[in-house]
Scaffold this motif. Structure first.
Motif, short mmCIF file in Angstrom:
data_model
loop_
_atom_site.label_atom_id
_atom_site.label_comp_id
_atom_site.label_asym_id
_atom_site.label_seq_id
_atom_site.Cartn_x
_atom_site.Cartn_y
_atom_site.Cartn_z
N ALA A 149 49.35 61.05 -7.84
CA ALA A 149 50.35 60.68 -8.84
C ALA A 149 50.40 59.17 -9.02
N LEU A 150 50.34 58.42 -7.94
CA LEU A 150 50.34 56.97 -8.02
C LEU A 150 49.10 56.46 -8.75
N GLY A 207 49.70 57.00 -12.38
CA GLY A 207 50.58 55.92 -12.76
C GLY A 207 51.73 56.24 -13.68
N ASP A 208 51.68 57.34 -14.43
CA ASP A 208 52.78 57.64 -15.35
C ASP A 208 54.07 57.83 -14.57
N GLU A 209 55.15 57.26 -15.10
CA GLU A 209 56.41 57.27 -14.37
C GLU A 209 56.96 58.67 -14.16
N HIS A 210 56.80 59.55 -15.16
CA HIS A 210 57.31 60.91 -15.00
C HIS A 210 56.46 61.70 -14.00
N VAL A 211 55.18 61.46 -13.97
CA VAL A 211 54.31 62.09 -12.99
C VAL A 211 54.73 61.67 -11.58
N ILE A 212 55.01 60.40 -11.39
CA ILE A 212 55.45 59.91 -10.08
C ILE A 212 56.77 60.56 -9.69
N LYS A 213 57.69 60.68 -10.64
CA LYS A 213 59.01 61.22 -10.31
C LYS A 213 58.95 62.73 -10.05
N LEU A 214 58.09 63.45 -10.77
CA LEU A 214 57.96 64.88 -10.46
C LEU A 214 57.29 65.06 -9.11
N ALA A 215 56.29 64.24 -8.80
CA ALA A 215 55.68 64.32 -7.47
C ALA A 215 56.70 64.03 -6.38
N ALA A 222 53.63 74.68 -1.35
CA ALA A 222 52.38 74.63 -2.12
C ALA A 222 52.61 74.77 -3.63
N PRO A 223 53.47 75.69 -4.10
CA PRO A 223 53.69 75.74 -5.55
C PRO A 223 54.27 74.46 -6.13
N ALA A 224 55.11 73.78 -5.37
CA ALA A 224 55.67 72.51 -5.85
C ALA A 224 54.58 71.45 -5.95
N LEU A 225 53.70 71.40 -4.96
CA LEU A 225 52.60 70.43 -5.01
C LEU A 225 51.66 70.75 -6.17
N ALA A 226 51.46 72.03 -6.44
CA ALA A 226 50.63 72.42 -7.59
C ALA A 226 51.27 71.96 -8.89
N ALA A 227 52.59 72.01 -8.99
CA ALA A 227 53.27 71.55 -10.19
C ALA A 227 53.07 70.04 -10.37
N ALA A 228 53.13 69.30 -9.28
CA ALA A 228 52.91 67.85 -9.38
C ALA A 228 51.50 67.56 -9.87
N LEU A 229 50.52 68.29 -9.39
CA LEU A 229 49.15 68.08 -9.84
C LEU A 229 48.96 68.53 -11.28
N ARG A 230 49.72 69.52 -11.70
CA ARG A 230 49.67 69.95 -13.10
C ARG A 230 50.18 68.84 -14.02
N ALA A 231 51.21 68.11 -13.58
CA ALA A 231 51.70 66.98 -14.35
C ALA A 231 50.64 65.89 -14.46
N VAL A 232 49.89 65.66 -13.40
CA VAL A 232 48.79 64.70 -13.46
C VAL A 232 47.79 65.13 -14.52
N GLU A 233 47.49 66.42 -14.56
CA GLU A 233 46.51 66.96 -15.48
C GLU A 233 46.98 66.87 -16.94
N LEU A 234 48.26 67.12 -17.18
CA LEU A 234 48.77 67.21 -18.54
C LEU A 234 49.12 65.85 -19.16
N SER A 235 49.47 64.88 -18.35
CA SER A 235 50.09 63.65 -18.84
C SER A 235 49.06 62.54 -19.06
N ALA A 236 49.39 61.67 -20.01
CA ALA A 236 48.56 60.48 -20.24
C ALA A 236 48.84 59.46 -19.16
N PRO A 237 47.83 58.86 -18.57
CA PRO A 237 48.07 57.89 -17.49
C PRO A 237 48.70 56.60 -18.00
N LEU A 238 49.36 55.91 -17.10
CA LEU A 238 49.91 54.60 -17.43
C LEU A 238 48.76 53.63 -17.68
N GLY A 239 48.89 52.85 -18.71
CA GLY A 239 47.82 51.90 -18.99
C GLY A 239 47.93 51.35 -20.39
#
Length: 337
Positions: free
Chosen positions: A299-300, A303-311, A320-337
């Motif tokens: 998540a770090l 870099g996206d702030e919402h990805v970090i906060k969901l993680a 495990a399902p919660a960690l999978a959700a955090a990784l799903r946010a990484v997959e779906l979201s545009a990175p900070l940059g």
């Protein structure tokens, strides 16, 4: 960690709680999450990337006082006045007392600012409860969070109750009916939410039961993101992070205030679900075995702030399902940059 976080908060308190008149400054929440999960060395580097999204502290209009505060409640042009008010309150009274006094006043307006103000307060409270000295930057951060909440205070209209008795938070979220027209911003969508399932009925009065059900809600909303986050990858994060903010604040509040927090958190989580969730889930392949620390590092790196906060919330849930959700946010979201 203490010194780095305090430095970051001091740096951020020259900025306002919003930008472009409507978008939230997420930096204080994200840097607190980084520090809380052993990534303090990355705080200033992440903040350097985010700095382009910061705006100057807003102008002051008129001091908020014990006499005129009801008229200033919910006025976003008074954000600076509200922050000043809470800084004075926290200079004169213990922070627990200020939080307990204002929590019942602010809780009905939890839905303003897309629930970001209460989330910011939840991060600030976690820091103050983490042990050590209640430093000036940490108290100032609570003032900024409470001030933002007061300025964006927005209650919801009376909601009808959908029929049926639901035993668990996951089933209750599944029973939420999406609004017919899912377009426009958060306030416009919120106005279209007219009915929600009666999962947290008024009968929940015991503090520990309220805390347990709130934890169940956070877990269910976090898990649900993995299958439904594609409906709106950013806004659906709040279905989990808003109730988690309330949960984090409970230990600092008198227990008799806990049941009301549960009811407000449920309304927020269910309303966000109605406003943004798609009608059908998407298949989500569980990741390979990763530790919570590895998930947060991903998540770090994103870099996206919402990805970090969901993680951050996923690590609170810890399964495990919660960690999978955090990784799903990484997959779906545009990175900070």
């Amino acid at each position: 960690m203490t010194g780095i976080l305090d430095e970051a908060l001091q740096r951020l308190h020259a900025s306002g709680p919003e930008r472009l008149g409507r978008l939230t400054n997420h930096a204080p929440m994200a840097v607190e999450a980084l520090a809380a999960h052993g990534q303090a060395r990355s705080v200033h580097r992440w903040l350097d990337q985010y700095a382009r999204k910061l705006e100057d502290f807003p102008r002051r209009v008129e001091p908020v006082t014990d006499a005129n505060w009801p008229a200033a409640l919910g006025d976003p042009s008074r954000a600076a006045d509200w922050i000043d008010h809470f800084e004075r309150q926290l200079a004169d009274h213990p922070w627990h007392e200020v939080l307990a006094r204002w929590w019942p006043r602010l809780l009905p307006g939890l839905y303003g600012g897309s629930t970001h103000p209460v989330i910011r307060v939840g991060h600030a409270v976690r820091t103050l409860l983490s042990g050590g000295e209640a430093t000036r930057p940490r108290l100032a951060e609570l003032a900024h969070g409470l001030g933002y909440w007061a300025a964006r205070h927005r209650p919801v209209a009376a909601l009808a109750t959908l029929p049926g008795v639901l035993s668990g938070a996951a089933a209750a979220l599944d029973a939420v009916v999406p609004i017919a027209v899912q377009d426009g911003g958060f306030p416009a969508r919120l106005d279209r939410v007219t009915a929600l399932p009666a999962w947290t009925a008024a009968g929940v009065t015991r503090p520990q039961e309220a805390a347990d059900r709130l934890a169940e809600l956070v877990r269910a909303a976090t898990h649900r993101y993995a299958a439904y986050g594609h409906g709106e990858e950013t806004m659906l994060v709040h279905a989990a992070t808003a109730p988690n903010a309330v949960l984090r604040a409970l230990p600092a509040l008198p227990p008799d205030l806990w049941p009301a927090g549960l009811r407000a958190a449920w309304t927020a989580s269910a309303a966000v679900t109605a406003m943004y969730a798609p009608t059908e889930p998407a298949a989500c392949t569980p990741p390979g075995p990763l530790t919570p620390e590895e998930v947060f590092e991903r998540a770090l790196a994103h870099g996206d702030e919402h990805v970090i906060k969901l993680a951050d919330t996923a690590l609170d849930v810890g399964d495990a399902p919660a960690l999978a959700a955090a990784l799903r946010a990484v997959e779906l979201s545009a990175p900070l940059g």
